[in-house]
Design a protein around this motif. Structure first.
Motif, PDB file in Angstrom:
ATOM      1  N   SER A  16       0.827  -1.207   0.000  1.00 17.80           N
ATOM      2  CA  SER A  16       0.000   0.000   0.000  1.00 17.80           C
ATOM      3  C   SER A  16       0.862   1.258   0.000  1.00 17.80           C
ATOM      4  CB  SER A  16      -0.923   0.006   1.216  1.00 17.80           C
ATOM      5  OG  SER A  16      -1.808  -1.091   1.163  1.00 17.80           O
ATOM      6  N   ALA A  17       1.947   1.229   0.760  1.00 15.99           N
ATOM      7  CA  ALA A  17       2.851   2.387   0.792  1.00 15.99           C
ATOM      8  C   ALA A  17       3.453   2.630  -0.588  1.00 15.99           C
ATOM      9  CB  ALA A  17       3.941   2.168   1.829  1.00 15.99           C
ATOM     10  N   CYS A  18       3.870   1.557  -1.249  1.00 16.71           N
ATOM     11  CA  CYS A  18       4.443   1.707  -2.593  1.00 16.71           C
ATOM     12  C   CYS A  18       3.363   2.118  -3.596  1.00 16.71           C
ATOM     13  CB  CYS A  18       5.117   0.413  -3.040  1.00 16.71           C
ATOM     14  SG  CYS A  18       6.630   0.053  -2.127  1.00 16.71           S
ATOM     15  N   GLY A  19       2.153   1.592  -3.407  1.00 14.73           N
ATOM     16  CA  GLY A  19       1.042   1.995  -4.280  1.00 14.73           C
ATOM     17  C   GLY A  19       0.736   3.470  -4.127  1.00 14.73           C
ATOM     18  N   LEU A  20       0.785   3.989  -2.914  1.00 15.84           N
ATOM     19  CA  LEU A  20       0.589   5.431  -2.691  1.00 15.84           C
ATOM     20  C   LEU A  20       1.670   6.237  -3.393  1.00 15.84           C
ATOM     21  CD1 LEU A  20      -0.510   5.581   1.051  1.00 15.84           C
ATOM     22  CD2 LEU A  20      -1.867   6.194  -0.954  1.00 15.84           C
ATOM     23  N   ALA A  21       2.897   5.704  -3.378  1.00  9.03           N
ATOM     24  CA  ALA A  21       3.971   6.388  -4.104  1.00  9.03           C
ATOM     25  C   ALA A  21       3.654   6.421  -5.596  1.00  9.03           C
ATOM     26  CB  ALA A  21       5.301   5.668  -3.849  1.00  9.03           C
ATOM     27  N   GLY A  22       3.029   5.330  -6.099  1.00  9.02           N
ATOM     28  CA  GLY A  22       2.616   5.312  -7.505  1.00  9.02           C
ATOM     29  C   GLY A  22       1.548   6.359  -7.792  1.00  9.02           C
ATOM     30  N   LEU A  23       0.618   6.568  -6.854  1.00  8.29           N
ATOM     31  CA  LEU A  23      -0.407   7.608  -7.030  1.00  8.29           C
ATOM     32  C   LEU A  23       0.217   8.999  -7.036  1.00  8.29           C
ATOM     33  CD1 LEU A  23      -3.338   6.292  -4.793  1.00  8.29           C
ATOM     34  CD2 LEU A  23      -3.270   6.434  -7.290  1.00  8.29           C
ATOM     35  N   VAL A  24       1.241   9.190  -6.187  1.00  8.38           N
ATOM     36  CA  VAL A  24       1.942  10.476  -6.184  1.00  8.38           C
ATOM     37  C   VAL A  24       2.597  10.709  -7.534  1.00  8.38           C
ATOM     38  CG1 VAL A  24       3.879  11.731  -5.155  1.00  8.38           C
ATOM     39  CG2 VAL A  24       2.280  10.510  -3.690  1.00  8.38           C
ATOM     40  N   LEU A  25       3.208   9.662  -8.092  1.00  9.04           N
ATOM     41  CA  LEU A  25       3.824   9.784  -9.421  1.00  9.04           C
ATOM     42  C   LEU A  25       2.772  10.106 -10.480  1.00  9.04           C
ATOM     43  CD1 LEU A  25       6.359   6.786  -9.366  1.00  9.04           C
ATOM     44  CD2 LEU A  25       6.882   9.220  -9.183  1.00  9.04           C
ATOM     45  N   THR A  26       1.572   9.528 -10.289  1.00 11.51           N
ATOM     46  CA  THR A  26       0.491   9.789 -11.244  1.00 11.51           C
ATOM     47  C   THR A  26       0.068  11.251 -11.182  1.00 11.51           C
ATOM     48  OG1 THR A  26      -0.298   7.522 -11.056  1.00 11.51           O
ATOM     49  CG2 THR A  26      -1.856   9.142 -11.883  1.00 11.51           C
ATOM     50  N   PHE A  27      -0.130  11.763  -9.971  1.00 13.39           N
ATOM     51  CA  PHE A  27      -0.592  13.148  -9.826  1.00 13.39           C
ATOM     52  C   PHE A  27       0.467  14.158 -10.248  1.00 13.39           C
ATOM     53  CE2 PHE A  27      -3.530  11.242  -6.557  1.00 13.39           C
ATOM     54  CZ  PHE A  27      -4.660  11.335  -7.366  1.00 13.39           C
ATOM     55  N   GLY A  29       2.293  13.636 -12.796  1.00  2.59           N
ATOM     56  CA  GLY A  29       2.375  13.489 -14.244  1.00  2.59           C
ATOM     57  C   GLY A  29       3.488  12.585 -14.716  1.00  2.59           C
ATOM     58  N   VAL A  30       4.215  11.926 -13.814  1.00  2.00           N
ATOM     59  CA  VAL A  30       5.334  11.066 -14.209  1.00  2.00           C
ATOM     60  C   VAL A  30       4.821   9.756 -14.815  1.00  2.00           C
ATOM     61  CG1 VAL A  30       7.362   9.818 -13.369  1.00  2.00           C
ATOM     62  CG2 VAL A  30       6.837  12.088 -12.477  1.00  2.00           C
ATOM     63  N   ALA A  31       3.737   9.195 -14.248  1.00  2.00           N
ATOM     64  CA  ALA A  31       3.266   7.880 -14.693  1.00  2.00           C
ATOM     65  C   ALA A  31       2.556   7.936 -16.030  1.00  2.00           C
ATOM     66  CB  ALA A  31       2.341   7.289 -13.638  1.00  2.00           C
ATOM     67  N   GLY A  32       1.984   9.057 -16.378  1.00  4.20           N
ATOM     68  CA  GLY A  32       1.299   9.200 -17.668  1.00  4.20           C
ATOM     69  C   GLY A  32       0.058   8.334 -17.763  1.00  4.20           C
ATOM     70  N   PRO A  33      -0.282   7.911 -18.990  1.00  2.00           N
ATOM     71  CA  PRO A  33      -1.514   7.138 -19.168  1.00  2.00           C
ATOM     72  C   PRO A  33      -1.424   5.713 -18.606  1.00  2.00           C
ATOM     73  CG  PRO A  33      -0.331   7.302 -21.243  1.00  2.00           C
ATOM     74  CD  PRO A  33       0.401   8.159 -20.266  1.00  2.00           C
ATOM     75  N   TYR A  34      -0.225   5.290 -18.253  1.00  2.28           N
ATOM     76  CA  TYR A  34      -0.052   3.919 -17.742  1.00  2.28           C
ATOM     77  C   TYR A  34      -0.108   3.871 -16.206  1.00  2.28           C
ATOM     78  CZ  TYR A  34       1.574   3.269 -22.488  1.00  2.28           C
ATOM     79  OH  TYR A  34       1.656   3.250 -23.842  1.00  2.28           O
ATOM     80  N   TRP A  35      -0.711   4.873 -15.606  1.00  2.00           N
ATOM     81  CA  TRP A  35      -0.700   4.963 -14.149  1.00  2.00           C
ATOM     82  C   TRP A  35      -1.293   3.736 -13.456  1.00  2.00           C
ATOM     83  CZ3 TRP A  35      -5.040   4.893 -11.167  1.00  2.00           C
ATOM     84  CH2 TRP A  35      -6.264   5.131 -11.791  1.00  2.00           C
ATOM     85  N   PRO A  36      -2.354   3.077 -13.996  1.00  2.66           N
ATOM     86  CA  PRO A  36      -2.841   1.887 -13.272  1.00  2.66           C
ATOM     87  C   PRO A  36      -1.778   0.784 -13.188  1.00  2.66           C
ATOM     88  CG  PRO A  36      -4.494   2.636 -14.828  1.00  2.66           C
ATOM     89  CD  PRO A  36      -3.236   3.388 -15.133  1.00  2.66           C
ATOM     90  N   VAL A  37      -1.015   0.647 -14.278  1.00  2.00           N
ATOM     91  CA  VAL A  37       0.040  -0.372 -14.294  1.00  2.00           C
ATOM     92  C   VAL A  37       1.148   0.003 -13.310  1.00  2.00           C
ATOM     93  CG1 VAL A  37       1.779  -1.499 -15.741  1.00  2.00           C
ATOM     94  CG2 VAL A  37      -0.470  -0.964 -16.685  1.00  2.00           C
ATOM     95  N   VAL A  38       1.486   1.298 -13.265  1.00  2.00           N
ATOM     96  CA  VAL A  38       2.536   1.768 -12.354  1.00  2.00           C
ATOM     97  C   VAL A  38       2.124   1.545 -10.905  1.00  2.00           C
ATOM     98  CG1 VAL A  38       3.782   3.810 -11.529  1.00  2.00           C
ATOM     99  CG2 VAL A  38       3.469   3.442 -13.985  1.00  2.00           C
ATOM    100  N   VAL A  39       0.866   1.937 -10.565  1.00  2.00           N
ATOM    101  CA  VAL A  39       0.392   1.777  -9.189  1.00  2.00           C
ATOM    102  C   VAL A  39       0.349   0.299  -8.807  1.00  2.00           C
ATOM    103  CG1 VAL A  39      -1.586   2.088  -7.650  1.00  2.00           C
ATOM    104  CG2 VAL A  39      -0.894   3.943  -9.180  1.00  2.00           C
TER     105      VAL A  39
END
Length: 199
Positions: A16-27, A29-39
């Motif tokens: 969950s902590a790493c998933g939250l980091a993925g959401l931060v990357l999404t917000f 703009g680093v993750a781009g359109p692939y944010w679900p895969v990144v999270v």
């Protein structure tokens, strides 16, 4: 039950902590359109690197609880010993030994010191639950056979020697406990002397 256990597990918390980091990357703009895969990927990575759950240690009884149980067993042994007819010399040795064991097992500061010495608890337990009953019982059985074969070595000699050895062992334990208390007293004296020098 299994779901709630997983929700509280280290793997889920780390994921969950790493998933939250993925959401931060999404917000950001680093993750781009692939944010679900990144999270999801970060959650999975976090769950994989988390340390495994460690099972709880079994709750074995502590030394104090062992001494309580041993005290009960010693009372049972006392009832057995009262029924055994021993020669006067062996009976005298047995009385000395049981008096010493009674003093060591008597609730109070002695057993508090003894509870801090697992080896001492083991020694006392072995004497009460194994060595002393075996010594007396083997005497009773051997004495019966000796009556059928007169002229053989009297079994009370072995019993007296066994009781003497058990008493020596108990006296060594008592001396070690006394030494522990003496060291504690000396340590307190040194502490007070050192404190006086500082002041």
């Amino acid at each position: 039950m299994a779901i709630s256990r997983y929700l509280e597990s280290r793997k889920n918390i780390a994921g969950s902590a790493c998933g939250l980091a993925g959401l931060v990357l999404t917000f950001t703009g680093v993750a781009g359109p692939y944010w679900p895969v990144v999270v999801a990927g970060l959650y999975g990575a976090g769950a994989l690197i988390a340390p495994p759950e460690r099972p709880s240690l079994p709750g074995f009884p502590g030394s104090s609880a062992q001494l309580d149980a041993l005290r009960g067993d010693f009372e049972k042994l006392g009832g057995y010993l009262e029924e055994v007819d021993l020669p006067p010399a062996a009976a005298g040795r047995l009385t000395e030994l049981t008096d010493l064991l009674t003093a060591l097992l008597d609730p109070g500061w002695v057993t508090e010191v003894l509870a801090q010495d697992p080896e001492g608890v083991h020694t006392l337990s072995r004497a009460v639950r194994q060595d002393l009953p075996e010594a007396v019982d083997s005497f009773v059985r051997t004495r019966w056979w000796t009556r059928m074969t007169p002229g053989s070595e009297p079994p009370e000699r072995h019993l007296e020697r066994q009781l003497a050895l058990l008493q020596e062992e108990a006296e060594e334990l008592a001396a070690a406990l006394r030494e522990t208390e003496a060291r504690r007293q000396e340590s307190h004296t040194r502490y007070l002397e050192d404190r006086g020098r500082v002041n």
